[in-house]
Design a protein around this motif. Structure first.
Motif, mmCIF file in Angstrom:
data_model
loop_
_atom_site.group_PDB
_atom_site.id
_atom_site.type_symbol
_atom_site.label_atom_id
_atom_site.label_comp_id
_atom_site.label_asym_id
_atom_site.label_seq_id
_atom_site.Cartn_x
_atom_site.Cartn_y
_atom_site.Cartn_z
ATOM 1 N N ALA A 1 0.840 -1.217 0.000
ATOM 2 C CA ALA A 1 0.000 0.000 0.000
ATOM 3 C C ALA A 1 0.866 1.254 0.000
ATOM 4 N N GLN A 2 1.921 1.260 0.799
ATOM 5 C CA GLN A 2 2.814 2.417 0.857
ATOM 6 C C GLN A 2 3.496 2.638 -0.497
ATOM 7 N N TYR A 3 3.878 1.549 -1.123
ATOM 8 C CA TYR A 3 4.540 1.642 -2.421
ATOM 9 C C TYR A 3 3.590 2.209 -3.475
ATOM 10 N N ASN A 4 2.371 1.703 -3.514
ATOM 11 C CA ASN A 4 1.400 2.180 -4.503
ATOM 12 C C ASN A 4 1.073 3.653 -4.292
ATOM 13 N N ALA A 5 0.944 4.060 -3.015
ATOM 14 C CA ALA A 5 0.630 5.467 -2.721
ATOM 15 C C ALA A 5 1.779 6.382 -3.119
ATOM 16 N N ALA A 6 3.001 5.970 -2.796
ATOM 17 C CA ALA A 6 4.175 6.785 -3.132
ATOM 18 C C ALA A 6 4.356 6.887 -4.639
ATOM 19 N N LYS A 7 4.090 5.800 -5.329
ATOM 20 C CA LYS A 7 4.222 5.800 -6.777
ATOM 21 C C LYS A 7 3.214 6.749 -7.419
ATOM 22 N N ALA A 8 1.950 6.689 -6.942
ATOM 23 C CA ALA A 8 0.893 7.562 -7.482
ATOM 24 C C ALA A 8 1.203 9.032 -7.210
ATOM 25 N N ALA A 9 1.715 9.327 -6.002
ATOM 26 C CA ALA A 9 2.031 10.714 -5.646
ATOM 27 C C ALA A 9 3.164 11.250 -6.515
ATOM 28 N N TYR A 10 4.154 10.418 -6.752
ATOM 29 C CA TYR A 10 5.281 10.852 -7.563
ATOM 30 C C TYR A 10 4.853 11.116 -9.000
ATOM 31 N N GLU A 11 4.029 10.220 -9.571
ATOM 32 C CA GLU A 11 3.571 10.397 -10.949
ATOM 33 C C GLU A 11 2.747 11.678 -11.077
#
Length: 402
Positions: free
Chosen positions: A152-162
């Motif tokens: 979940a942390q990875y998916n959230a960080a990835k979405a925020a960065y994009e």
């Protein structure tokens, strides 16, 4: 008349005595000639017997060229050579530094072998799954829960960065905000990749860190293990170390170490350092109360003959300046505690020669008496020559007086 008879008898008595003496002398001369002939004949037989003994004595063995070729007989001409001091010691075979790696449990839980045939000595490849560690039933350190959180942390960080990267193109967010989002994303991705690579749906997995062989398994199937605990050691088994320990009285000789010869228990062959592709690594410069011996360490290539953890006999050879007569170990035969070599005396004839031994390096042995430089000995196949002697393969007339 009586007087005439007496006078007539005297010449007759003298004549008989003379004839008797002549006859006795004739018989005596005849007997003397007979004795002389007998002695001459005896002397002739004795010379013949002596001559026969020289060529077919009990220590000379007939061994034809065809026999020699059939058994692979090898000869060596004796030439003095330098032979240094030999230090005989027991040595332990150990894995080389950097040649082995340990794999630790990535989580606490119950160990499950991925393959029930996994035992010490099994060949493995780098990245191969060796164990799984189940922790789904535990409140703390639950792998499944942890994996969900990290995902979940990875998916959230990835979405925020994009999102921020797109906004940065339109100059809506600053470059500093974009870099912070990138750092958060990369950190979350590293944690996710680590869990993804080391965990399965059932729990954590332990993989082989390198290709090689399982040297030691530190846990049993079904046992509980803490995170970080070593569970297996994998060795490439390419290089090994020989660690010998010698008495301090040899310390002054260690700087002159030239080579080492290795004999494995149960194996008659003695391996040279050149055969093992090895070299001297170091020797100890000090001792302590717990271990008063001086360690000497060699590196060798594992040719498949040496087993890590086992003990071997090491003949440590130092450089020498004195030339002595030596023979290969294969040239020596032992009988009743005495040692012999077979010296070639002429074509197809070998003399069994008693020799006195000096020191040995496991490959060659010093001969202190019994051999001279320039003589030729049987260097390989001596046991076959001895069998020929024991089987009576000598001249059938040996010892018979003609």
């Amino acid at each position: 008349m009586a007087l005439a008879l007496t006078i007539g008898l005297v010449p007759s008595c003298h004549h008989n005595e003379h004839n008797h003496d002549h006859e006795h002398e004739h018989v005596h001369n005849h007997e003397h000639e007979h004795e002389h002939e007998h002695d001459h004949e005896h002397e002739h037989d004795h010379e013949h017997e002596h001559h026969h003994h020289d060529h077919h004595g009990v220590n000379v063995i007939q061994f034809s060229e065809s026999q020699a070729k059939k058994v692979g007989l090898a000869l060596e001409k004796i030439e003095p050579r330098c032979f240094g001091q030999v230090i005989k010691s027991s040595a332990q075979v150990m894995p080389s530094q950097g040649d082995e790696r340990e794999a630790a449990a990535t989580a606490s839980g119950i160990v499950k072998f991925s393959n029930h045939n996994l035992v010490e000595g099994t060949a493995v490849k780098a990245g191969q799954t060796l164990f799984e560690i189940e922790s789904s039933g535990m409140v703390d350190n639950n792998v499944s829960v942890r994996l969900q959180e990290v995902t979940a942390q990875y998916n959230a960080a990835k979405a925020a960065y994009e999102r921020k990267r797109q906004l940065a193109e339109d100059k809506i967010v600053s470059q500093a905000d974009l870099e912070q989002a990138r750092a958060t994303y990369e950190s979350a991705k590293a944690a996710y990749d680590n869990l993804k690579g080391n965990f399965s749906q059932r729990g954590a997995v332990v993989r082989a860190p390198i290709s090689g062989y399982v040297q030691q398994i530190h846990v049993s199937n079904g046992a509980f293990v803490e995170a970080g605990h070593s569970v297996v050691t994998v060795s490439q088994n390419k290089d090994l170390q020989l660690r010998a320990e010698v008495q301090p009285r040899y310390y002054s000789c260690l700087k002159n170490i030239e080579t080492v010869n290795v004999q494995i228990p149960g194996d008659n062959h003695v391996y040279t350092l050149k055969e093992l592709g090895g070299a001297l690594i170091s020797y100890g410069k000090a001792t302590d109360a717990d271990c008063p011996l001086v360690p000497v360490v060699f590196r060798v290539r594992n040719t498949g003959h040496l087993l890590s953890g086992s003990f071997v006999t090491a003949y440590i050879v130092t450089r020498g300046s004195q030339e002595v007569i030596t023979v290969p170990q294969t040239a020596l035969v032992e009988e009743m505690g005495n040692f012999f070599v077979f010296v070639k005396v002429c074509d197809e004839e070998y003399e069994k020669r008693l020799v006195t031994l000096g020191s040995t390096d496991g490959v060659r042995t010093e001969i202190t008496s019994g051999l001279s430089a320039g003589e030729t000995i049987v260097s390989r196949g001596a046991s076959m020559v001895r069998l020929a002697q024991n089987s009576g393969a000598l001249d059938p007339h040996a010892g018979h007086v003609h």
